[in-house]
Scaffold this motif. Sequence first.
Motif, PDB file in Angstrom:
ATOM      1  N   LYS A 176      30.509   1.540  44.004  1.00  0.00           N
ATOM      2  CA  LYS A 176      31.285   1.122  42.841  1.00  0.00           C
ATOM      3  C   LYS A 176      31.000   1.981  41.611  1.00  0.00           C
ATOM      4  CE  LYS A 176      33.162  -2.429  44.937  1.00  0.00           C
ATOM      5  NZ  LYS A 176      34.609  -2.444  45.239  1.00  0.00           N
ATOM      6  N   LYS A 177      30.031   2.902  41.719  1.00  0.00           N
ATOM      7  CA  LYS A 177      29.671   3.738  40.578  1.00  0.00           C
ATOM      8  C   LYS A 177      29.736   5.198  40.988  1.00  0.00           C
ATOM      9  CE  LYS A 177      26.591   0.307  38.463  1.00  0.00           C
ATOM     10  NZ  LYS A 177      25.220   0.035  37.972  1.00  0.00           N
ATOM     11  N   LEU A 178      30.106   6.037  40.029  1.00  0.00           N
ATOM     12  CA  LEU A 178      30.252   7.464  40.276  1.00  0.00           C
ATOM     13  C   LEU A 178      29.685   8.239  39.092  1.00  0.00           C
ATOM     14  CD1 LEU A 178      31.486   9.721  42.091  1.00  0.00           C
ATOM     15  CD2 LEU A 178      33.566   9.504  40.722  1.00  0.00           C
ATOM     16  N   ALA A 179      28.742   9.140  39.373  1.00  0.00           N
ATOM     17  CA  ALA A 179      28.164  10.001  38.335  1.00  0.00           C
ATOM     18  C   ALA A 179      28.914  11.326  38.342  1.00  0.00           C
ATOM     19  CB  ALA A 179      26.675  10.218  38.588  1.00  0.00           C
ATOM     20  N   VAL A 180      29.356  11.764  37.172  1.00  0.00           N
ATOM     21  CA  VAL A 180      30.155  12.985  37.044  1.00  0.00           C
ATOM     22  C   VAL A 180      29.473  13.905  36.034  1.00  0.00           C
ATOM     23  CG1 VAL A 180      32.434  13.948  36.585  1.00  0.00           C
ATOM     24  CG2 VAL A 180      32.223  11.636  37.496  1.00  0.00           C
ATOM     25  N   ALA A 181      29.268  15.177  36.446  1.00  0.00           N
ATOM     26  CA  ALA A 181      28.715  16.202  35.553  1.00  0.00           C
ATOM     27  C   ALA A 181      29.866  17.010  34.973  1.00  0.00           C
ATOM     28  CB  ALA A 181      27.754  17.107  36.316  1.00  0.00           C
ATOM     29  N   TYR A 182      29.858  17.175  33.651  1.00  0.00           N
ATOM     30  CA  TYR A 182      30.920  17.896  32.956  1.00  0.00           C
ATOM     31  C   TYR A 182      30.331  19.124  32.262  1.00  0.00           C
ATOM     32  CZ  TYR A 182      33.725  13.609  33.398  1.00  0.00           C
ATOM     33  OH  TYR A 182      34.401  12.526  33.873  1.00  0.00           O
ATOM     34  N   SER A 183      30.976  20.285  32.453  1.00  0.00           N
ATOM     35  CA  SER A 183      30.593  21.498  31.728  1.00  0.00           C
ATOM     36  C   SER A 183      31.719  22.507  31.861  1.00  0.00           C
ATOM     37  CB  SER A 183      29.284  22.086  32.271  1.00  0.00           C
ATOM     38  OG  SER A 183      29.448  22.488  33.612  1.00  0.00           O
ATOM     39  N   SER A 184      31.732  23.468  30.951  1.00  0.00           N
ATOM     40  CA  SER A 184      32.713  24.546  30.991  1.00  0.00           C
ATOM     41  C   SER A 184      32.034  25.781  31.545  1.00  0.00           C
ATOM     42  CB  SER A 184      33.272  24.817  29.583  1.00  0.00           C
ATOM     43  OG  SER A 184      34.169  25.902  29.624  1.00  0.00           O
ATOM     44  N   LEU A 185      32.495  26.248  32.718  1.00  0.00           N
ATOM     45  CA  LEU A 185      31.864  27.381  33.387  1.00  0.00           C
ATOM     46  C   LEU A 185      32.575  28.692  33.112  1.00  0.00           C
ATOM     47  CD1 LEU A 185      31.113  25.754  36.865  1.00  0.00           C
ATOM     48  CD2 LEU A 185      29.584  26.019  34.916  1.00  0.00           C
ATOM     49  N   GLU A 186      33.622  28.685  32.299  1.00  0.00           N
ATOM     50  CA  GLU A 186      34.312  29.929  31.977  1.00  0.00           C
ATOM     51  C   GLU A 186      33.500  30.734  30.970  1.00  0.00           C
ATOM     52  OE1 GLU A 186      38.263  29.303  30.775  1.00  0.00           O
ATOM     53  OE2 GLU A 186      38.896  28.380  32.651  1.00  0.00           O
ATOM     54  N   PHE A 187      33.463  32.038  31.192  1.00  0.00           N
ATOM     55  CA  PHE A 187      32.623  32.912  30.369  1.00  0.00           C
ATOM     56  C   PHE A 187      33.143  32.963  28.938  1.00  0.00           C
ATOM     57  CE2 PHE A 187      31.437  37.254  28.931  1.00  0.00           C
ATOM     58  CZ  PHE A 187      30.062  37.047  28.891  1.00  0.00           C
ATOM     59  N   GLN A 188      32.250  32.650  27.998  1.00  0.00           N
ATOM     60  CA  GLN A 188      32.526  32.715  26.558  1.00  0.00           C
ATOM     61  C   GLN A 188      33.721  31.856  26.159  1.00  0.00           C
ATOM     62  OE1 GLN A 188      32.889  36.841  25.480  1.00  0.00           O
ATOM     63  NE2 GLN A 188      30.682  37.197  25.519  1.00  0.00           N
ATOM     64  N   MET A 194      32.153  21.325  21.396  1.00  0.00           N
ATOM     65  CA  MET A 194      32.262  20.809  22.751  1.00  0.00           C
ATOM     66  C   MET A 194      31.076  19.900  23.065  1.00  0.00           C
ATOM     67  SD  MET A 194      32.744  22.880  26.336  1.00  0.00           S
ATOM     68  CE  MET A 194      34.362  23.449  25.849  1.00  0.00           C
ATOM     69  N   SER A 195      31.368  18.762  23.680  1.00  0.00           N
ATOM     70  CA  SER A 195      30.333  17.783  23.965  1.00  0.00           C
ATOM     71  C   SER A 195      29.483  18.228  25.149  1.00  0.00           C
ATOM     72  CB  SER A 195      30.977  16.428  24.273  1.00  0.00           C
ATOM     73  OG  SER A 195      30.015  15.494  24.684  1.00  0.00           O
ATOM     74  N   PHE A 196      28.199  17.837  25.125  1.00  0.00           N
ATOM     75  CA  PHE A 196      27.274  18.104  26.228  1.00  0.00           C
ATOM     76  C   PHE A 196      27.157  16.914  27.182  1.00  0.00           C
ATOM     77  CE2 PHE A 196      24.499  21.371  23.750  1.00  0.00           C
ATOM     78  CZ  PHE A 196      25.591  22.228  23.710  1.00  0.00           C
ATOM     79  N   ASP A 197      27.817  15.800  26.881  1.00  0.00           N
ATOM     80  CA  ASP A 197      27.584  14.550  27.603  1.00  0.00           C
ATOM     81  C   ASP A 197      28.191  14.576  28.995  1.00  0.00           C
ATOM     82  OD1 ASP A 197      26.438  13.771  25.263  1.00  0.00           O
ATOM     83  OD2 ASP A 197      28.097  12.494  24.617  1.00  0.00           O
ATOM     84  N   SER A 198      27.508  13.896  29.908  1.00  0.00           N
ATOM     85  CA  SER A 198      28.041  13.558  31.221  1.00  0.00           C
ATOM     86  C   SER A 198      27.984  12.040  31.361  1.00  0.00           C
ATOM     87  CB  SER A 198      27.252  14.239  32.331  1.00  0.00           C
ATOM     88  OG  SER A 198      27.445  15.642  32.293  1.00  0.00           O
ATOM     89  N   TYR A 199      28.684  11.487  32.357  1.00  0.00           N
ATOM     90  CA  TYR A 199      28.884  10.038  32.383  1.00  0.00           C
ATOM     91  C   TYR A 199      28.648   9.453  33.774  1.00  0.00           C
ATOM     92  CZ  TYR A 199      31.386  11.385  28.144  1.00  0.00           C
ATOM     93  OH  TYR A 199      31.723  11.940  26.931  1.00  0.00           O
ATOM     94  N   ILE A 200      28.259   8.176  33.761  1.00  0.00           N
ATOM     95  CA  ILE A 200      28.244   7.348  34.961  1.00  0.00           C
ATOM     96  C   ILE A 200      29.352   6.312  34.782  1.00  0.00           C
ATOM     97  CG2 ILE A 200      26.938   5.698  36.336  1.00  0.00           C
ATOM     98  CD1 ILE A 200      24.406   7.111  35.528  1.00  0.00           C
ATOM     99  N   TRP A 201      30.310   6.306  35.715  1.00  0.00           N
ATOM    100  CA  TRP A 201      31.489   5.453  35.602  1.00  0.00           C
ATOM    101  C   TRP A 201      31.377   4.269  36.555  1.00  0.00           C
ATOM    102  CZ3 TRP A 201      35.108   6.677  31.936  1.00  0.00           C
ATOM    103  CH2 TRP A 201      35.087   7.972  31.426  1.00  0.00           C
ATOM    104  N   ASP A 202      31.792   3.110  36.067  1.00  0.00           N
ATOM    105  CA  ASP A 202      31.950   1.916  36.901  1.00  0.00           C
ATOM    106  C   ASP A 202      33.425   1.845  37.286  1.00  0.00           C
ATOM    107  OD1 ASP A 202      31.947  -0.473  38.185  1.00  0.00           O
ATOM    108  OD2 ASP A 202      31.075  -1.637  36.544  1.00  0.00           O
TER     109      ASP A 202
END
Length: 630
Positions: A176-188, A194-202
């Motif tokens: 019932k829960k999903l952890a998602v990592a967020y980041s921008s991998l494009e160069f420059q 831009m936010s550094f946060d990642s989230y755990i979703w219910d």
Amino acid sequence: MEIIYVYTRKRSEFGRPCNFSDRPAVVNVDIPPDPSMASNFVLRNPVDSYVQHTSDMSEHEVNTERVEVESRGVNHVEGGWPKDVNPQEVEQTIRFRKKVEKDENYVNTITHLGTLMEHCVKQNNAINIYEEYFGEEEMAEVEDEPPSAKTINVIRDPNVTKRTATHLSWHPDTCKKLAVAYSSLEFQQNVKDMSFDSYIWDLENPNKPELVLKPSSPLVSLEYNPKDSHVLVGGCYNGQMAYWDTRKGGLPVEVSIVEVSHRDPVYGAIWLQSKTGTECFSASTDGQVLWWDVRKLSEPTESLVLDITRKGLLENALGAVTLEFEPTMPTKFMVGTEQGIVIACNRKAKTPPEKITSTYSGHIGPVYALVRNPFYPKVFLTVGDWTARIWSEESKESSIMWTKCHLSYLTDGCWSTVRPSVFFTTRSDGTLDVWDFLFKQNDPSLSLKVCNEPLSSLRLQDNGCVVGCGSKLGTVTLLEISSGLCTLQRNEKTLATAMFERETKREKILEARHREMRLKERARSEGQETEVDESLVEDPQEVLDRARQEFFEVIEAEMQRRARAETQGLRGKVKSRVGDEASAQEEETELPKDKEEEEEEKDAAKVSALHLHVVFPLLARVAALRLMEG
């Protein structure tokens, strides 16, 4: 002035029941009609009126006393032997059995129970109460159902500046829960705000994240601890490692030091099977694999440089993009690199060069996904460039199976957790492909357009029915797969095993054939090199004699040709004196004669050119060799 009114009642009247009695009606108020309102009166016809004739009922509730239930168990040890009999002593047990068997009560009881037991045995032999009568029909219904998938949930990045959903991790206990990592991998392409946060979703409340993880740098990878669902480990964009305890909030409990961390983004972080449940390892494009204990992230416990030349040089190391670890093989792991090479490693080797056991080369670009088959650990899937490939550990030269080349780049992939022949791939055009190679090898069984932006990550639930797809704009789409793709088919394991073994054997035969061809080609090339060396070491006198002989042969051939031409000319003059009939024939033969003369002139020119370009330079070279020897 305070006004007080006191109500008094006798003590004996408190709680006294009320006694009601009948009495005639009494007019309390009489309101006469108002003639001025008669004009407002509207006559209705018909007039409906309702009268309730049932008597009023009252509702009562009664609470009975709760029955307390207690569960008790009885442990039978070796048939309930008496205290004076030791079950481990064979002689004592045999003596006791003989004593009991002679007892009349025992014989009567066995005789009585024997008839009942005989009836039950006969009944069981006649009818199997556990038989499934409709199993075949249910299986047929599953097979006939066309493959499909439906969207059950969509989770979006709550930030204004959208980031890529780089990694997904399902909760190990409840899905019932999903952890998602967020980041921008494009160069420059990182924006200042831009936010550094990642989230755990219910998943039951997808509008708001259950917990906000606040790392020091954007998370590229994030993974739940399979032994403790409250603990997560994450790899950051700046190379640091961090771990969280959800009971302590969104801030990391501990973060590794920059000096001992990776130098590039951590693309893979996986928990290890250990007694403490606190060990993990990570891989990055800086060419290193580091082992950690989250209780002490001040320094890694072990490291490995991915140098396939086995010299251990960091400048020669291949950058790791994906990491694979199978708990059933605790000492082995595999790394997918930017150069398209898969490196198989053994952690328990004695020296660092021996830790790199073998390599597999098959992709043109980076290996974005590397997963072992959960049913056959020696078979693994790789995703890179425009294809997905299935490999066997026994065949290192080439993959045993592969998909067709797609028009768009493949970004991720994974095996089904319930079916050994099904795997999933995502593409940069936003398409999810579901492959079932027992059903179809050339095309996917199901292709679904999930979104318009590229898909970046993929993760399947343990039950194999729900798959999560992360996109470049941070949207996570949850899809429910049809039952045909997440239900084990009849004889599927046997068929998949046969197919893997057949393809592995075929690749081995092809490898042996290619090896023979390479050996023959190498032997042929070595033979030609020896011949060239022998010709270079030839004696100058032999070269001179051969050139002289060739020169005289050319002159003799030229003299013979001229003599042949003179005789043909004399014959032509004699024939020209013949009569009119012969003159016509002469005109026909003059054309071939002219052609022959032209050919003779061309041959003479070729001979002179041969003298000029071949013979004379060769003689000059021989003379030079003579002078050098002198």
